[in-house]
Design an enzyme around this catalytic site. Structure first.
Site, PDB file in Angstrom:
ATOM      1  N   HIS A 196     -80.772  21.258 -78.886  1.00 53.33           N
ATOM      2  CA  HIS A 196     -79.754  22.910 -79.764  1.00 53.33           C
ATOM      3  C   HIS A 196     -79.258  22.312 -81.154  1.00 53.33           C
ATOM      4  O   HIS A 196     -79.174  23.241 -81.643  1.00 53.33           O
ATOM      5  CB  HIS A 196     -78.940  22.964 -78.962  1.00 53.33           C
ATOM      6  CG  HIS A 196     -78.166  24.717 -79.038  1.00 53.33           C
ATOM      7  ND1 HIS A 196     -76.835  25.401 -79.522  1.00 53.33           N
ATOM      8  CD2 HIS A 196     -78.809  25.895 -79.322  1.00 53.33           C
ATOM      9  CE1 HIS A 196     -76.580  26.079 -79.925  1.00 53.33           C
ATOM     10  NE2 HIS A 196     -78.045  26.309 -79.891  1.00 53.33           N
ATOM     11  N   HIS A 200     -80.769  24.050 -84.669  1.00 53.83           N
ATOM     12  CA  HIS A 200     -79.446  23.958 -85.795  1.00 53.83           C
ATOM     13  C   HIS A 200     -80.091  23.200 -86.857  1.00 53.83           C
ATOM     14  O   HIS A 200     -79.654  24.225 -88.130  1.00 53.83           O
ATOM     15  CB  HIS A 200     -78.636  24.576 -85.420  1.00 53.83           C
ATOM     16  CG  HIS A 200     -78.490  26.361 -84.345  1.00 53.83           C
ATOM     17  ND1 HIS A 200     -78.867  27.235 -84.822  1.00 53.83           N
ATOM     18  CD2 HIS A 200     -78.316  25.937 -83.000  1.00 53.83           C
ATOM     19  CE1 HIS A 200     -79.131  27.937 -84.218  1.00 53.83           C
ATOM     20  NE2 HIS A 200     -78.854  27.287 -82.635  1.00 53.83           N
ATOM     21  N   HIS A 225     -84.108  30.708 -78.386  1.00 50.81           N
ATOM     22  CA  HIS A 225     -82.748  31.337 -77.461  1.00 50.81           C
ATOM     23  C   HIS A 225     -83.623  31.784 -76.351  1.00 50.81           C
ATOM     24  O   HIS A 225     -83.345  32.084 -75.127  1.00 50.81           O
ATOM     25  CB  HIS A 225     -82.255  31.310 -78.679  1.00 50.81           C
ATOM     26  CG  HIS A 225     -81.601  30.611 -79.369  1.00 50.81           C
ATOM     27  ND1 HIS A 225     -81.997  30.792 -80.534  1.00 50.81           N
ATOM     28  CD2 HIS A 225     -80.842  29.971 -79.033  1.00 50.81           C
ATOM     29  CE1 HIS A 225     -80.820  29.565 -81.321  1.00 50.81           C
ATOM     30  NE2 HIS A 225     -80.285  29.141 -80.231  1.00 50.81           N
ATOM     31  N   GLU A 337     -78.714  36.740 -86.661  1.00 53.00           N
ATOM     32  CA  GLU A 337     -78.348  35.552 -86.121  1.00 53.00           C
ATOM     33  C   GLU A 337     -76.619  35.283 -87.196  1.00 53.00           C
ATOM     34  O   GLU A 337     -76.065  34.260 -86.413  1.00 53.00           O
ATOM     35  CB  GLU A 337     -79.046  34.674 -86.699  1.00 53.00           C
ATOM     36  CG  GLU A 337     -79.062  33.070 -86.962  1.00 53.00           C
ATOM     37  CD  GLU A 337     -79.648  31.471 -87.081  1.00 53.00           C
ATOM     38  OE1 GLU A 337     -80.620  32.301 -87.495  1.00 53.00           O
ATOM     39  OE2 GLU A 337     -79.285  30.718 -87.108  1.00 53.00           O
ATOM     40  N   HIS A 352     -75.051  36.957 -84.382  1.00 58.29           N
ATOM     41  CA  HIS A 352     -74.362  36.727 -83.761  1.00 58.29           C
ATOM     42  C   HIS A 352     -73.208  35.405 -83.245  1.00 58.29           C
ATOM     43  O   HIS A 352     -73.288  35.273 -82.896  1.00 58.29           O
ATOM     44  CB  HIS A 352     -76.317  35.641 -83.314  1.00 58.29           C
ATOM     45  CG  HIS A 352     -76.272  34.451 -83.084  1.00 58.29           C
ATOM     46  ND1 HIS A 352     -76.284  33.056 -83.637  1.00 58.29           N
ATOM     47  CD2 HIS A 352     -75.913  34.024 -82.227  1.00 58.29           C
ATOM     48  CE1 HIS A 352     -75.792  32.400 -83.128  1.00 58.29           C
ATOM     49  NE2 HIS A 352     -76.544  32.061 -81.593  1.00 58.29           N
ATOM     50  N   HIS A 356     -70.303  33.981 -81.019  1.00 61.93           N
ATOM     51  CA  HIS A 356     -69.654  32.552 -81.270  1.00 61.93           C
ATOM     52  C   HIS A 356     -68.795  32.242 -81.819  1.00 61.93           C
ATOM     53  O   HIS A 356     -68.081  31.642 -80.777  1.00 61.93           O
ATOM     54  CB  HIS A 356     -70.872  31.584 -81.837  1.00 61.93           C
ATOM     55  CG  HIS A 356     -72.342  31.019 -81.149  1.00 61.93           C
ATOM     56  ND1 HIS A 356     -72.334  30.343 -80.479  1.00 61.93           N
ATOM     57  CD2 HIS A 356     -73.651  32.136 -80.832  1.00 61.93           C
ATOM     58  CE1 HIS A 356     -73.304  29.536 -79.881  1.00 61.93           C
ATOM     59  NE2 HIS A 356     -74.771  30.685 -79.906  1.00 61.93           N
ATOM     60  N   HIS A 392     -76.308  34.854 -75.095  1.00 62.98           N
ATOM     61  CA  HIS A 392     -77.851  34.922 -75.909  1.00 62.98           C
ATOM     62  C   HIS A 392     -78.226  36.018 -74.853  1.00 62.98           C
ATOM     63  O   HIS A 392     -79.131  35.865 -75.092  1.00 62.98           O
ATOM     64  CB  HIS A 392     -78.203  33.615 -75.925  1.00 62.98           C
ATOM     65  CG  HIS A 392     -77.891  32.921 -76.803  1.00 62.98           C
ATOM     66  ND1 HIS A 392     -78.485  33.043 -77.854  1.00 62.98           N
ATOM     67  CD2 HIS A 392     -76.684  32.071 -77.477  1.00 62.98           C
ATOM     68  CE1 HIS A 392     -78.186  32.933 -79.163  1.00 62.98           C
ATOM     69  NE2 HIS A 392     -77.168  31.669 -78.886  1.00 62.98           N
TER      70      HIS A 392
HETATM   71 CU1  CUO Z   1     -77.725  28.243 -80.815  1.00 64.61          CU
HETATM   72 CU2  CUO Z   1     -76.611  30.948 -80.988  1.00 64.61          CU
HETATM   73  O1  CUO Z   1     -78.121  29.875 -81.496  1.00 64.61           O
HETATM   74  O2  CUO Z   1     -76.876  29.216 -80.347  1.00 64.61           O
END
Ligand code: CUO
Length: 686
Positions: A196, A200, A225, A337, A352, A356, A392
């Site tokens: 992960h 990113h 995701h 996102e 999104h 978070h 998610h």
């Molecule tokens: Cu990978 Cu919410 O995008 O964590």
């Protein structure tokens, strides 16, 4: 602070030091220059060139060196973006190294490593250099804090060569009193969290265009995701739990708590916990430049749903942009996102990312206690927390809403004329046909690079993770046409729901987990295709995830070097197959052979295809996504009229085979059996 220590040098080269221009030292260190220079004398000294002009770094320098840096915080990513920009703009490798050395003692450490990693991935001269694994640089993000004091003690007392590995217990965050703890082996898997982080890193949502604007990145945000949620649900069903519930009703308490037990070494504190039943509230933290209301999230959500239902979005110039069957999902990915490719950030916001943030600041929304964000605020740690999956699942549901507005695949969209898949079979040594065997395994990871202690030298942590026996697919395909290319798509899904009833296709399609995708040449007549699980297009090899299992491997092997940068992105091989159950979780293995001439993607001559290990979830480096179909095809859309079961969905070029995943509660300590065999350019040697 170790100013003369090497930055990114590979394991075998530890005896290298840098000769830093005296002007580069921060004022506090200047009187100590020769002392510092001689502290870690190397066999080899690399002189660092002095730049005549240091670019303006005021923006990245505005974050204190030891502050927490969040990749979901826009003001932080803007700072990182500036740092990436100036590092990318350096004219030569020497200049890049020089500027990096200059920044290292000044810029926030976490931002520095992030920005330099992004730059190294994207510059042609550096992208084949070996980037240390993130876990080596920041081991405290991936494992329990208790391991470090034990490692330090071992290193201080025991000479290199006699040191033993420090064992990390499998249950360190909670007990089974919390039902969610049953999934901790998955959520806290080191390879999963590294994947992960890498994903990113390869697909940042902010930064120079050359870094952000990659082929279908919005769609891949959705698909990667979506697959996480499908896989998580399969793990939940394996453990007798219900599928994850979307995080809706944002004013209700969050049932799930999470106590990470991770040290935050940079800020010299621990990662905050979230007790069960915490409530979200408006966020207003001046120090982090974050302020938004839960109502903002609601407004953005409503506008996104409006766009989906009206079939177009509105860009910053007020123009309507249609959400097309093929490209709509990519636009939505960037909007939801959100990335800097969002066509209208003012209107659609950053749903999104701010979700978070709202969750990660839940314990201190206005910073009155000066507490840092929780694990949801960092892509290296977010997947540890059960709430990640609820958030998610919610985000995925928005994408699914869009998918329900576009036409279903017709029989014609699915068939491959004159091609029939006759059978598929799974075999593994010593295991019944059409069964997958899962169990626990122990592996080691090297800690010394990320820890400050003397005497130095390797010190290992030993952790337990899920593993499966490697297996082969044997697929028989009948081709009644001429010789041609087919694309084989392999998925698996659970067969029964929480109550033990067969799952309807409508729901099952969202649970299909991709296992592999590859091209084959089909001769006329009967074709027998054998494929190993170790070749999966979803995973990277076990040793690429953990990287440093074998300290004696040569460090300068190019193939190996390549495997750890872009190629660090990829689902960990050890989690390819969900856990299953002792009785054998009933699943359906699905194989489709689609028309390779339609699915093929032309890449420019000389396109870099060296990092194609895990293209399904990570794409290809500097090249287009290697499949022209919508990601998730053929399961990404609602079924055509009349299709209720998987069997009814099948066309002759598809097959579904009943299989079981049987879990044995035993632990093996060797990891020899899941390494990828030799062929290919990017497989690290064993
Ligand atoms: Cu990978 Cu919410 O995008 O964590």
């Amino acid at each position: 602070d170790r100013p003369t220590e090497p930055l990114f040098v590979s394991k075998g080269d530890d005896n290298v030091s840098f000769e830093v221009p005296s002007d580069y030292l921060i004022d506090r260190y200047k009187p100590l220059q020769s002392d510092i220079q001689n502290r870690f004398p190397g066999d080899k000294t690399i002189p660092v060139k002095k730049l005549n002009n240091i670019p303006d770094l005021s923006l990245p320098l505005s974050l204190p060196r030891n502050a927490s840096f969040s990749l979901f915080n826009q003001s932080h990513t803007k700072m990182a973006s500036r740092l990436i920009e100036v590092l990318l703009a350096t004219k030569s490798l020497d200049d890049l190294m020089s500027l990096a050395v200059y920044c290292r003692d000044r810029v926030n450490s976490y931002m520095f490593i992030y920005a330099l990693s992004v730059v190294m991935l994207h510059r042609p001269e550096t992208r084949n250099l070996r980037l240390p694994s993130h876990i080596e640089m920041f081991p405290s993000l991936y494992m329990e804090s208790g391991v470090f004091s034990r490692a330090r003690e071992e290193a201080e007392v025991v000479p290199v060569g006699s040191r033993i590995a420090i064992e990390i217990p499998r249950d360190f965050t909670a007990t089974d009193l919390d039902p969610e703890h049953k999934l901790s082996y998955f959520r806290e898997d080191i390879g999963l969290n590294l994947h992960h982080w890498h994903w990113h890193l390869v697909y940042p949502f902010e930064g120079p265009q050359s870094v952000v604007n990659k082929d279908r990145r919005g769609e891949l945000f959705y698909y990667m995701h979506q697959q996480i949620i499908a896989r998580y649900n399969m793990e939940r069903l394996s453990n007798g739990m219900n599928r994850v519930e979307r995080l809706t009703h944002w004013n209700d308490p969050l049932t799930e708590g999470y106590f990470p037990k991770l040290d935050n070494i940079m800020a010299n504190t621990v990662w905050p916990s979230r007790p069960a039943n915490s409530r979200l509230s408006n966020i207003n933290r001046a120090a982090d430049q974050v302020a938004f209301d839960i109502e903002d999230l609601e407004r953005w959500r409503d506008r996104i749903f409006d766009a989906i239902h009206s079939g177009f979005i509105v860009d910053t110039n007020g123009r309507q942009v249609r959400l097309t069957e093929q490209g709509g999902i990519d636009i939505l990915g960037n909007i939801i996102e959100a990335s800097t490719l969002s066509p209208n950030p003012n209107l659609y916001g950053t749903l999104h990312n701010n979700g978070h943030l709202a969750i990660s600041y839940i314990h201190d929304p206005d910073n009155r206690y000066l507490e840092n964000f929780g694990v949801m605020g960092d892509s290296a740690t977010a997947m540890r927390d059960p709430i990640f999956y609820r958030w998610h699942a919610y985000i995925d549901d928005i994408f699914q809403e869009f998918k329900s507005t576009i036409p279903s695949y017709t029989v014609q969209n699915l068939t491959f004329e004159n091609v029939r898949v006759q059978s598929v079979e799974v075999t593994a040594t010593g295991i019944p046909r059409n069964e997958f065997a899962t169990f626990w395994q122990k592996s080691d990871v090297e800690l010394s690079r990320g820890l400050d202690f003397l005497p130095r030298g390797p010190i290992l942590a030993r952790f337990t993770h899920l593993q499966h026996a490697p297996f082969n697919y044997k697929i028989v395909v009948e081709n009644n046409g001429n010789q041609r290319t087919g694309k084989v798509r392999i998925f698996i899904a659970p067969k029964l729901d929480e109550r033990g009833s067969p799952i309807l296709y409508r729901d099952q399609r969202k649970l299909f987990v991709e296992l592999d995708k590859f091209s084959v040449s089909l001769k006329r007549g009967r074709n027998e295709i054998t494929r190993s699980s170790l070749e999966s297009s979803v995973t990277i090899p076990h040793e690429a995830t953990y990287r440093n299992l074998d300290n004696n491997r040569p460090a300068d092997n190019t193939a190996e070097a390549e495997a750890f940068n872009f190629c660090g992105c990829g689902w960990p091989q050890n989690l390819l197959i969900p856990k299953g159950s002792a009785e054998g979780l009933q699943c359906q293995l699905f194989v489709m052979v689609s028309d390779g001439t339609i699915d093929q993607v032309e890449n420019a001559q000389g396109a870099d295809q060296t990092c194609d290990d895990a293209s399904s979830y990570c794409g290809l480096r500097n090249a287009r996504y290697p499949d022209s179909r919508s990601m998730g095809y053929p399961f990404d859309r609602v079924p055509r009229n009349g299709v209720v079961t998987l069997q009814q969905f099948l066309t002759p070029n598809m097959i579904a085979q009943d299989v079981r995943i049987r879990f044995a509660n035993r632990t093996v300590s060797s990891f020899a059996n899941n390494s990828r065999p030799s062929a290919g350019t990017n497989n690290p040697p064993r």
